[in-house]
Design an enzyme around this catalytic site. Structure first.
Site, PDB file in Angstrom:
ATOM      1  N   GLY A   8       0.832  -1.207   0.000  1.00  0.00           N
ATOM      2  CA  GLY A   8       0.000   0.000   0.000  1.00  0.00           C
ATOM      3  C   GLY A   8       0.865   1.255   0.000  1.00  0.00           C
ATOM      4  CB  SER A 127     -10.180  -0.137   9.971  1.00  0.00           C
ATOM      5  OG  SER A 127     -11.230   0.789   9.856  1.00  0.00           O
ATOM      6  CD  GLU A 129     -16.024   2.127   8.805  1.00  0.00           C
ATOM      7  OE1 GLU A 129     -16.935   1.471   8.320  1.00  0.00           O
ATOM      8  OE2 GLU A 129     -16.204   3.226   9.356  1.00  0.00           O
ATOM      9  CE1 TYR A 151     -11.084  -1.002   4.516  1.00  0.00           C
ATOM     10  CE2 TYR A 151     -12.355  -0.241   6.397  1.00  0.00           C
ATOM     11  CZ  TYR A 151     -11.148  -0.350   5.738  1.00  0.00           C
ATOM     12  OH  TYR A 151     -10.015   0.202   6.282  1.00  0.00           O
ATOM     13  CG  ASN A 180     -12.525   7.904  10.025  1.00  0.00           C
ATOM     14  OD1 ASN A 180     -12.864   7.050  10.839  1.00  0.00           O
ATOM     15  ND2 ASN A 180     -13.184   8.124   8.909  1.00  0.00           N
ATOM     16  NE  ARG A 186      -8.801   9.778   4.136  1.00  0.00           N
ATOM     17  CZ  ARG A 186      -9.003   8.487   4.353  1.00  0.00           C
ATOM     18  NH1 ARG A 186      -8.376   7.580   3.638  1.00  0.00           N
ATOM     19  NH2 ARG A 186      -9.816   8.090   5.320  1.00  0.00           N
ATOM     20  CG  PHE A 190     -11.337   8.530   1.708  1.00  0.00           C
ATOM     21  CD1 PHE A 190     -11.899   7.407   2.294  1.00  0.00           C
ATOM     22  CD2 PHE A 190     -10.264   8.358   0.842  1.00  0.00           C
ATOM     23  CE1 PHE A 190     -11.394   6.135   2.038  1.00  0.00           C
ATOM     24  CE2 PHE A 190      -9.756   7.091   0.578  1.00  0.00           C
ATOM     25  CZ  PHE A 190     -10.319   5.977   1.172  1.00  0.00           C
ATOM     26  NE  ARG A 193      -7.281  16.958  -0.914  1.00  0.00           N
ATOM     27  CZ  ARG A 193      -6.308  16.608  -1.752  1.00  0.00           C
ATOM     28  NH1 ARG A 193      -5.924  15.342  -1.815  1.00  0.00           N
ATOM     29  NH2 ARG A 193      -5.729  17.509  -2.521  1.00  0.00           N
ATOM     30  NE  ARG A 219     -16.734   7.293  10.023  1.00  0.00           N
ATOM     31  CZ  ARG A 219     -18.020   6.943  10.114  1.00  0.00           C
ATOM     32  NH1 ARG A 219     -18.752   7.350  11.138  1.00  0.00           N
ATOM     33  NH2 ARG A 219     -18.570   6.172   9.192  1.00  0.00           N
ATOM     34  NE  ARG A 281     -19.993   5.162   2.941  1.00  0.00           N
ATOM     35  CZ  ARG A 281     -18.833   5.525   3.424  1.00  0.00           C
ATOM     36  NH1 ARG A 281     -18.464   5.091   4.621  1.00  0.00           N
ATOM     37  NH2 ARG A 281     -18.030   6.295   2.741  1.00  0.00           N
ATOM     38  CB  ALA A 283     -25.266  -1.035   7.062  1.00  0.00           C
TER      39      ALA A 283
END
Ligand code: F7E
Length: 329
Positions: A8, A127, A129, A151, A180, A186, A190, A193, A219, A281, A283
């Site tokens: 990455g 994450s 998340e 994800y 986050n 970024r 997202f 940004r 967040r 989204r 959920a």
């Protein structure tokens, strides 16, 4: 000279981490996927010390080859399908890369091994998340997971398999549960940004609308440069462990919007913002706020950039970039 491999490497975190490690005297290798990947040039220009090695998280033999070549002391697994919205569109790909990819890197490390005195250390980019529909607030290393997207589910697998390899095979494997983290680097997909770029363009008269989804989610936003330091710190400890990395503050998307417009000197911004159901989204994760006391106490980690500074830096950067584009015609 220590050696590190980053998967990455072309992402926001990969680039900040590579810069940090280069500044600490590491030889840094980056895993690069695909043929003629256009992001390779960006890495060569930005961080010329990094050596890119071809490989893919869906191909175990390529990972074995890359680890044999790089002979890293430390492996940072930052590669993933990281855009939550996209994971709903491509759930199988997300599970394969974001989830099973972690297992393949761990297997490659196990196969190649590293020297007995100096086994390879592994960092997994977990994450917030994973907390999803949160069971408690603030969230700590002990908070149960309840992911709300493909994800999030893939990241839970990545986290669990990291812990499992540590417990089963004694690997020095750490999982950083990062909330986050944003920056001037970024990606535009997202929300932070997307907002700061649109604010800059609206300010300069280049665009007249910002279409967003749900403005209510909250967040815990920090700056990515602070967060990559926590990754490195985790791998410098005597024992491997898992850590939450967060600011301990939470802000709604609409608060980010408000601050960003005001930074650009636009107070009557409601006229520019449109809520578009296409960006909702299936959920949602409504509220995230992390408790980083363990990272603070054991790693000595502290975030430096506040929420206001983060918004201001991103808006100022985008105003500069967009103005330069305008003046270049
Ligand atoms: O969304 C809402 C959206 O895409 C933030 C990734 O780095 O952090 C990130 O995941 C919130 C969500 O990030 C739009 O519904 C409203 O509630 O910036 P985001 P994320 O989903 O929180 C975690 C820690 C990761 O691990 C992930 O890899 O903003 N939202 N309107 C929107 N979001 C987007 N993207 N676009 C909108 O128009």
């Amino acid at each position: 000279m220590k050696r590190a491999l980053i998967t990455g490497i072309t992402g926001q975190d990969g680039r900040y981490l590579a810069e940090l490690l280069v500044s600490k005297g590491y030889q840094v290798f980056g895993l690069l996927k695909g043929q003629a990947n256009p992001k390779a040039q960006m890495i060569h220009t930005e961080i010329p010390q990094v050596e890119l090695l071809a490989g893919d998280l869906t191909d175990l033999t390529s990972l074995v080859r890359v680890i044999e070549t790089a002979q890293p002391d430390e492996v940072y697994n930052l590669a993933a399908i990281s855009f939550v919205a996209m994971s709903f569109q491509q759930p199988e790909l997300t599970a394969n890369i974001t989830g099973l990819g972690v297992l393949r890197v761990l297997e490659a490390i196990r196969i190649v091994g590293g020297s007995q005195n100096n086994p390879i250390r592994f960092y997994q980019a977990s994450s917030s998340e994973m907390f999803g529909k949160v069971r408690e607030t603030p969230q700590t290393e002990m908070t149960p997971f309840h992911p709300r997207s493909p994800y999030g589910c893939a990241k839970v697998f990545g986290h669990d398999i990291t812990v499992n390899y540590r417990e089963s095979y004694g690997l020095f494997a750490c999982s950083g549960i990062l909330f986050n983290h944003e920056s001037e680097r970024r990606g535009h997909e997202f929300v932070t940004r997307k907002i700061t770029n649109a604010v800059a363009r609206i300010k300069l008269g280049l665009q007249n609308e910002l279409a967003l989804g749900n403005l209510e989610p909250q967040r815990d936003w920090g700056h990515a440069e602070d967060y990559v330091e926590a990754m490195w710190l985790m791998l410098q400890q005597d024992e491997p462990d898992d850590y939450v990395v967060a600011t301990g503050e939470t802000h709604a998307v609409k608060e980010f919007v408000d601050k960003a417009f005001r930074r650009a000197g636009i107070d009557d911004y409601e006229q520019y913002v449109r809520v578009d159901p296409r960006f909702f989204r299936p959920a949602e994760v409504d509220l995230l706020v992390g408790d980083a006391s363990k990272a603070e106490a054991k790693l000595g980690w502290h975030r430096r950039v506040s929420f206001d500074d983060l918004v201001h830096r991103m808006v100022d950067h985008d105003l500069k970039v967009e103005s330069e584009l305008v003046s270049r015609g």
